[in-house]
Design an enzyme around this catalytic site. Structure first.
Site, PDB file in Angstrom:
ATOM      1  N   HIS A  52       0.850  -1.198   0.000  1.00 46.13           N
ATOM      2  CA  HIS A  52       0.000   0.000   0.000  1.00 46.13           C
ATOM      3  C   HIS A  52       0.882   1.243   0.000  1.00 46.13           C
ATOM      4  O   HIS A  52       2.114   1.141   0.078  1.00 46.13           O
ATOM      5  CB  HIS A  52      -0.944  -0.005   1.215  1.00 46.13           C
ATOM      6  CG  HIS A  52      -0.259  -0.167   2.534  1.00 46.13           C
ATOM      7  ND1 HIS A  52       0.541   0.794   3.091  1.00 46.13           N
ATOM      8  CD2 HIS A  52      -0.230  -1.202   3.409  1.00 46.13           C
ATOM      9  CE1 HIS A  52       0.996   0.373   4.245  1.00 46.13           C
ATOM     10  NE2 HIS A  52       0.569  -0.849   4.464  1.00 46.13           N
TER      11      HIS A  52
HETATM   12  P1  TYD Z   1      -2.370  -4.051   7.472  1.00 46.02           P
HETATM   13  O1  TYD Z   1      -2.214  -2.590   7.167  1.00 46.02           O
HETATM   14  O2  TYD Z   1      -3.392  -4.811   6.691  1.00 46.02           O
HETATM   15  O3  TYD Z   1      -0.971  -4.761   7.289  1.00 46.02           O
HETATM   16  P2  TYD Z   1       0.044  -4.586   6.092  1.00 46.02           P
HETATM   17  O4  TYD Z   1       1.015  -3.516   6.528  1.00 46.02           O
HETATM   18  O5  TYD Z   1       0.718  -5.894   5.908  1.00 46.02           O
HETATM   19  O6  TYD Z   1      -0.741  -4.149   4.882  1.00 46.02           O
HETATM   20  O7  TYD Z   1      -2.650  -4.163   9.018  1.00 46.02           O
HETATM   21  C1  TYD Z   1      -3.252  -5.301   9.595  1.00 46.02           C
HETATM   22  C2  TYD Z   1      -4.269  -4.872  10.622  1.00 46.02           C
HETATM   23  O8  TYD Z   1      -3.634  -4.189  11.692  1.00 46.02           O
HETATM   24  C3  TYD Z   1      -5.311  -3.922  10.048  1.00 46.02           C
HETATM   25  O9  TYD Z   1      -6.580  -4.355  10.507  1.00 46.02           O
HETATM   26  C4  TYD Z   1      -5.008  -2.587  10.682  1.00 46.02           C
HETATM   27  C5  TYD Z   1      -4.273  -2.944  11.951  1.00 46.02           C
HETATM   28  N1  TYD Z   1      -3.244  -1.946  12.340  1.00 46.02           N
HETATM   29  C6  TYD Z   1      -3.495  -1.103  13.403  1.00 46.02           C
HETATM   30  O10 TYD Z   1      -4.568  -1.133  14.032  1.00 46.02           O
HETATM   31  N2  TYD Z   1      -2.524  -0.198  13.765  1.00 46.02           N
HETATM   32  C7  TYD Z   1      -1.343  -0.112  13.093  1.00 46.02           C
HETATM   33  O11 TYD Z   1      -0.471   0.726  13.439  1.00 46.02           O
HETATM   34  C8  TYD Z   1      -1.108  -0.986  11.983  1.00 46.02           C
HETATM   35  C9  TYD Z   1       0.175  -0.917  11.201  1.00 46.02           C
HETATM   36  C10 TYD Z   1      -2.077  -1.896  11.642  1.00 46.02           C
END
Ligand code: TYD
Length: 138
Positions: A52
């Protein structure tokens, strides 16, 4: 921002027979006020994380343990950084598509962010990212 704005920062290291020590401080090695820290671990072989872009969040990524690749993309050019030493930090400005892959067994990716978590700051659709980039909105 372009992939040329992504840079590796060599962190201080104190090599010692008792074990080594490195550190990172806001305002010195970390070029923004740290408002968030998270880490990625226990990644099964072959998985990819973090595909992303952020509108606002800047970040620094460190391979605290093991190794993985960080692929950054500005819509025109892609660049891959292989992180495998805990005394290197990768600075990624906002407005770039980035993903993490090729995780080794037991790798641990530590991330510092300039913003608290906000779902609205994430661009998770690559076509939307390309459009925002083309329109100069990120
Ligand atoms: P996600 O953004 O999907 O992971 P990646 O970086 O691999 O794309 O994050 C996974 C889950 O964790 C999503 O439901 C959001 C949550 N999350 C938080 O609540 N706080 C944070 O700081 C981060 C990085 C993720």
């Amino acid at each position: 921002m372009s992939v040329e704005d992504v840079r590796l920062i060599e962190l201080p290291k104190f090599l010692d027979a008792r074990g080594n020590l490195s550190f990172a401080e806001e305002g010195s090695q970390i070029p923004f006020p740290i408002r968030r820290t998270y880490w990625i671990y226990d990644v099964p072989g072959g998985e990819e994380r973090g595909a992303h872009a952020f509108r606002k969040n800047q970040e620094v990524v460190i391979a605290l343990s093991g190794a993985f690749d960080v692929v950054v993309d500005d819509g025109t050019t892609q660049k891959t950084f292989s992180l495998k030493r805990s005394y290197y930090a990768l600075y990624i400005p906002s407005g770039l598509w980035r993903s993490l892959d090729n995780f080794s067994t037991n790798s641990l990716a530590l991330e510092f962010g300039s913003e608290p978590y906000s779902a609205e700051d994430y661009i998770r659709d690559y076509e939307e990212f390309l459009k925002l980039k083309k329109d100069g909105e990120i």
